[in-house]
Design an enzyme around this catalytic site. Structure first.
Site, PDB file in Angstrom:
ATOM      1  N   SER A 111      48.533  32.460  52.269  1.00 29.30           N
ATOM      2  CA  SER A 111      48.345  33.170  53.594  1.00 29.30           C
ATOM      3  C   SER A 111      48.103  34.537  53.245  1.00 29.30           C
ATOM      4  O   SER A 111      48.471  35.380  52.158  1.00 29.30           O
ATOM      5  CB  SER A 111      49.900  33.335  54.213  1.00 29.30           C
ATOM      6  OG  SER A 111      49.842  34.325  55.157  1.00 29.30           O
ATOM      7  N   ARG A 157      38.546  40.643  55.017  1.00 29.29           N
ATOM      8  CA  ARG A 157      38.453  39.613  54.040  1.00 29.29           C
ATOM      9  C   ARG A 157      37.144  39.170  53.442  1.00 29.29           C
ATOM     10  O   ARG A 157      37.203  39.088  52.256  1.00 29.29           O
ATOM     11  CB  ARG A 157      38.395  38.038  55.060  1.00 29.29           C
ATOM     12  CG  ARG A 157      39.842  37.867  55.461  1.00 29.29           C
ATOM     13  CD  ARG A 157      39.864  36.495  56.345  1.00 29.29           C
ATOM     14  NE  ARG A 157      41.119  36.459  56.756  1.00 29.29           N
ATOM     15  CZ  ARG A 157      41.430  35.321  57.442  1.00 29.29           C
ATOM     16  NH1 ARG A 157      40.537  34.635  58.206  1.00 29.29           N
ATOM     17  NH2 ARG A 157      42.847  35.168  58.025  1.00 29.29           N
ATOM     18  N   ARG A 262      35.108  35.990  61.052  1.00 28.12           N
ATOM     19  CA  ARG A 262      36.330  35.488  61.928  1.00 28.12           C
ATOM     20  C   ARG A 262      37.402  36.510  61.569  1.00 28.12           C
ATOM     21  O   ARG A 262      37.756  36.772  60.590  1.00 28.12           O
ATOM     22  CB  ARG A 262      36.701  33.791  61.787  1.00 28.12           C
ATOM     23  CG  ARG A 262      37.941  33.890  62.596  1.00 28.12           C
ATOM     24  CD  ARG A 262      37.967  31.993  62.424  1.00 28.12           C
ATOM     25  NE  ARG A 262      38.653  31.786  61.208  1.00 28.12           N
ATOM     26  CZ  ARG A 262      40.155  32.032  60.895  1.00 28.12           C
ATOM     27  NH1 ARG A 262      41.052  32.392  61.807  1.00 28.12           N
ATOM     28  NH2 ARG A 262      40.487  31.805  59.748  1.00 28.12           N
ATOM     29  N   LEU A 268      43.088  29.094  65.570  1.00 26.61           N
ATOM     30  CA  LEU A 268      44.063  28.541  66.534  1.00 26.61           C
ATOM     31  C   LEU A 268      43.883  29.077  67.827  1.00 26.61           C
ATOM     32  O   LEU A 268      43.931  28.337  68.923  1.00 26.61           O
ATOM     33  CB  LEU A 268      45.570  28.715  66.055  1.00 26.61           C
ATOM     34  CG  LEU A 268      46.845  28.225  66.875  1.00 26.61           C
ATOM     35  CD1 LEU A 268      46.423  26.593  66.578  1.00 26.61           C
ATOM     36  CD2 LEU A 268      47.879  28.586  66.273  1.00 26.61           C
TER      37      LEU A 268
END
Lengths: 470, 261
Positions: A111, A157, A262, A268
C-alpha cells in the site's frame, strides 16, 4: 444482483471468457464466450452489452494484476469498431515488492500508505553492497526528500516511480539484483514505537516478510515500481457508451475518469460510480429510446463471430511450434517495460515498433499450445490473451510515439524542455520542463543568494501545484 | 536475487477429468530459486513439460497475492503446504530443503470433484453462498456516518470472519470433509453486523441445509480446519453457527410468499 439471481431474472455464468462481440445492424447485440471448463464456444444474444473486464497492465507481463487479467474482451470490441482511447496512459506504482528473478510471475503491491511513515533512500555511493544497517546516515541519499523538499516521501506516484528508476539507472539500486530502493521505517519506529507501526501497517509488514523473507521491523523494505493501473481503455461518452451503440463499458476497461494519471483509491470509486450511479440510468435510457429488432444466435453475424473465434483457436492449436506462450508474453513484457514503461522516447518507441510486429509474427508461426481445444486448457486461454496483448502493445507504442508531450503516466524523456524565465531578481534562469511533473528541474544560478532561491522555490511550488491539480 | 537454488522431486496427482482414473507421476524440479513462490516453481516445471511435448500440470490460481481464494492443493499432506496462515501462492521455496520429495494432491472431498490434476470444482461453496440469499438493504444514497453504531470489537470480529477466501483448505483438511468452518464464517460475518439481522434466521437455516445437501460431512470439532486455514478463521465461528442454527430453528417464522423484486 444476488436478489435478481434469487428471483431467477439473472443467471450467473461463471468460468467463461468473452472472445468476441457481436454487432448487428451497427448495434452491439451479443457476445461469444468460451466455457473454460469444457472448451465449448457459446453465443449469447442481448439488447445491450456491458463490458466490465478491467485493465491491461498484464501487457507488461509482470504487474500487480491477477494472472487472468487480460485486454481480450475490450480488444475484441475495439476490433469490431469501438474506439480505444489513450492506450499509452499506464500507471507504474512506486511501492511494489521488487523482482527476484527470471521465474517471477507477478508483482505484489504494497500500500502507498507506507510512504506516510517510511523514508525512501539509496546509498550515496554506486555499487555500495553493505547491508543497509551498516550504511551510516551521512552515506545515505534520501533522494525524494532531497529532490522534492516540499513533497518529501509523499511525492506523486509517477514522480516517485521515475525517481526510483533514475537511482537504479545510476547504479545505486539495492538488493541482490540492484533493482530496488529502500523504504525504511527505522526513524518512525524510533519515534512512534513498533506497536504503533504494527497497528498501522501490521498486515502489510507480515505480507512483505512472507514474500521477501526479511523482517521490515528490523531491516528496510526493498521496493521497486510496477505496472499497476491503465488509465486508457475503450472510449465512452458521458453515458458510458462506446462508439458502438449498445456497447457500454464500465470501470478500468473504459478510459473515462482518470486522465493521464489516476489518483489513490479512485479505481474502486469509479467502479461504484459507474455501477451505482451512471449505468442504471443511461442503460435504461438507451433501451427506452432505441428500437431493437429481435435477434437470434442463428443469425449470420453470430455465425460469423463463432467462425472467427473457432478459426483463431484452430490456428493457435495447429501451429505446434517450439516456444511456450509464457516465453512470448515475457519477451513482450520486457519490450514494453524497456521502451514504453516509466520513461519513453522516440528512439525507443521506434525500436519497440520494430520488435513487436516481429515477435507477433514469430508467435503466429512458432508458438506451442499443448492439449485440446474442446477441453479445459489454461495454455490455450493464455495464448489467446497474449495474441491480443501483442496487438495492443503495438497500439500503445504508436500512441506514445504520437504524444510528444509528457503527461501524467506518459513521460517523454526527449520532450524538448519549454523554458520559462522567472522574473524578479534572478540573474540566471531556471529551466522547467512544463508538464513533465517537475522531474528535471535544472537550476542555473550564478549568484546563489538566499532570497533568489526563496523566490524560485515559491514559484516552483506554484507551478508544482498547477501541474498536479490539473 | 536468483543466486540460491534448490532441486526437488515432485510426486504429482495427474487425472484427466472427473470420470478418469488418476495416479501419481514423478517430476524433477531443478534449479528452483529459493525466492520463487510455490506456484512459480510449478510454472517452471510446466514450461519444461510443454517444451518436452508433455501435458502441463493443471492448477487453479489467479491473484497470487493470497486474497482471491483460487489456489490451493495438498503438499505432502498439508493444505497449502507446511507454513501456517499462508496460501500456496504466498508460500516461498526458501521454506523447503534441497533434495526434498513433495507429494502434491488435489483437495479430496466428495463435494469437490476433480476437474483436472490439482484443480477441483468448488462450486458447492458458491451454491451455499447463493442459498444464503441477499441482504435487503437497498443501494442508493450513502447512509449518514455513524447512523448504524457498531461496537469496534464486533466490527473486528465480523471482519475476521469475512477474511475467509473460500479456498476449501478447511474441507480438504477435515477427516469428515466438513464445510463447517467455511459456512460458519460466512454466517458469522453477517450475523455479527446490524445489516445482517433482518434475514438472519432464514439465511442460517438455508445455508446449513445447503451445506448438508451438497455432500459435505459433519463437524466433529477436531480443529484441523482452523489449523490449515490460510486466513486464520477461528473455530468459534462454528460454535456461533450452531447457536444461530438452533435459535433459528426454534424461532423461525413460517415462510410466506413475498413478491419482492
Amino acid at each position: 444482483m444476488m436478489r435478481q439471481v434469487a428471483l431467477g431474472t439473472v443467471e450467473l455464468q461463471t468460468r467463461r471468457e468473452m472472445l468476441d462481440l457481436v454487432v448487428v445492424d451497427g448495434k452491439a447485440r451479443g457476445i461469444i464466450t468460451r466455457n473454460l471448463l469444457t472448451g465449448e464456444i457459446e453465443a449469447h444474444e442481448a439488447d445491450a452489452v456491458v463490458v466490465c473486464t478491467g485493465g491491461y497492465s498484464n501487457v507488461f507481463y509482470l504487474s500487480t494484476n491477477a494472472m487472468a487479467c487480460a485486454v481480450t474482451a475490450a480488444w475484441k470490441a475495439h476490433k469490431k469498431g469501438a474506439f480505444f482511447a489513450n492506450p499509452c496512459f499506464t500507471q507504474i506504482h512506486p511501492t511494489c515488492i521488487p523482482v527476484h528473478g527470471e521465474n517471477q510471475s507477478k508483482l505484489t503491491l504494497m500500500s502507498e500508505s507506507l510512504r506516510n511513515d517510511g523514508r525512501v533512500w539509496v546509498p550515496k555511493e554506486k555499487g555500495d553492497k553493505r547491508p543497509p544497517q551498516d550504511i551510516p546516515e551521512n552515506e545515505r541519499d534520501y533522494y525524494l526528500e532531497r529532490v522534492y523538499p516540499s513533497f518529501g516521501n509523499l511525492a506523486p506516484r509517477d514522480v516517485a516511480s521515475r525517481q526510483a528508476k533514475y537511482r537504479v539507472d545510476e547504479g545505486r539500486g539495492v538488493g541482490e539484483t540492484g533493482m530496488a530502493v529502500y523504504l525504511d521505517f527505522r526513524d518512525s519506529i524510533k519515534r512512534l514505537g513498533a506497536d504503533k507501526i504494527e497497528e498501522r501497517y501490521g498486515n502489510l509488514f507480515e505480507m512483505y516478510a512472507k514474500i521477501a523473507g526479511e523482517d521490515p521491523y528490523k531491516t528496510p523494505m526493498r521496493m521497486y515500481p510496477a505496472p499497476h493501473y491503465t488509465m486508457g481503455g475503450l472510449w465512452v461518452d458521458y453515458n458510458l457508451m462506446s462508439t458502438i451503440p449498445g456497447l457500454f463499458v464500465a470501470g478500468e476497461a473504459n478510459f473515462s475518469d482518470h486522465g493521464a494519471n489516476r489518483l489513490g483509491a479512485s479505481a474502486l470509486m469509479q467502479g461504484l460510480a459507474d455501477g451505482y450511479f451512471v449505468l442504471p440510468y443511461t442503460l435504461g435510457d438507451y433501451l427506452a429510446k432505441t428500437k431493437l429488432d429481435k435477434v437470434s444466435i442463428e443469425a449470420d453475424p453470430f455465425k460469423a463471430a463463432i467462425n472467427q473465434v473457432n478459426g483463431d483457436i484452430t490456428k493457435l492449436m495447429s501451429i505446434k511450434g517450439t516456444r511456450t506462450v509464457e516465453s512470448f508474453h515475457k519477451e513482450l513484457g520486457r519490450i514494453m517495460w524497456e521502451y514504453c514503461g516509466m520513461a519513453r522516447n522516440e528512439k525507443g518507441l521506434l525500436k519497440a515498433l520494430e520488435l513487436i510486429p516481429k515477435l507477433r509474427e514469430e508467435f503466429w508461426t512458432n508458438v506451442r499450445v499443448p492439449g485440446e481445444a474442446n477441453y479445459l486448457n489454461p495454455e490455450l486461454e493464455k495464448a489467446g490473451r497474449v495474441a491480443d496483448f501483442l496487438e495492443l502493445g503495438e497500439l500503445m507504442c504508436r500512441d506514445a510515439l504520437e504524444r510528444k508531450e509528457s503527461c501524467g503516466g506518459h513521460f517523454r524523456t526527449s520532450t524538448k524542455l519549454q523554458t520559462m524565465k522567472l522574473k524578479g531578481t534572478m540573474k540566471n534562469s531556471a529551466i522547467l520542463p512544463l508538464g513533465s511533473g517537475m522531474d528535471q528541474v535544472k537550476l542555473k544560478l550564478g549568484t546563489k543568494k538566499n532570497s533568489n532561491l526563496k523566490t524560485l522555490n515559491s514559484q516552483l511550488a506554484v507551478i508544482n501545484r498547477g501541474l498536479y491539480v490539473s | 536475487m536468483s543466486a540460491k537454488t534448490i532441486d526437488l522431486t515432485l510426486k504429482v496427482w495427474r487425472q484427466k477429468g472427473q470420470n478418469s482414473e488418476g495416479s501419481f507421476k514423478e517430476y524433477p524440479a531443478k534449479g528452483v530459486s529459493v525466492h520463487a513462490s510455490f506456484l512459480e516453481m510449478l510454472d517452471q516445471v510446466n514450461e519444461a513439460l510443454i517444451s518436452q511435448g508433455q501435458d502441463p500440470i493443471a492448477f487453479d490460481h489467479d491473484c497470487r497475492e493470497g486474497i482471491c481464494g483460487s489456489c490451493g492443493f495438498m503438499i505432502s499432506g498439508n493444505a497449502h503446504g507446511p507454513i501456517k496462515s499462508t496460501t500456496v501462492c504466498q508460500l516461498h521455496m526458501r521454506n523447503f530443503e534441497n533434495g526434498e520429495v513433495l507429494t502434491l494432491e488435489p483437495w479430496r472431498a466428495t463435494a469437490f470433484p476433480v476437474i483436472k490434476d490439482l484443480m477441483v470444482d468448488r462450486s458447492a461453496f458458491d451454491r451455499i453462498i447463493t442459498a444464503g440469499g441477499y441482504i435487503s438493504v437497498n443501494t442508493g444514497n450513502a447512509p449518514d456516518g455513524n447512523c448504524l453504531p457498531i461496537p469496534k470489537p464486533d466490527a473486528d470480529e465480523a471482519f475476521a470472519s469475512a477474511a475467509c477466501i473460500g479456498c476449501g483448505a478447511c474441507v480438504a483438511s477435515c477427516k469428515n470433509a466438513s464445510a463447517a468452518l467455511f459456512t460458519s464464517a460466512k454466517i458469522s460475518h453477517l450475523a455479527l453486523l446490524p445489516q445482517g439481522q433482518i434475514e438472519k434466521e432464514k439465511r442460517t437455516i438455508k445455508m446449513v441445509e445447503k451445506m448438508d445437501s451438497e455432500g459435505f460431512g459433519a463437524c466433529t470439532s477436531t480443529g484441523a480446519c482452523e489449523a490449515s486455514c490460510p486466513k486464520d478463521i477461528s473455530l468459534t465461528n462454528i460454535a456461533r453457527m450452531n447457536r444461530e442454527f438452533l435459535k433459528a430453528a426454534l424461532c423461525e417464522k413460517p415462510e410466506h410468499h413475498h413478491g419482492e423484486g
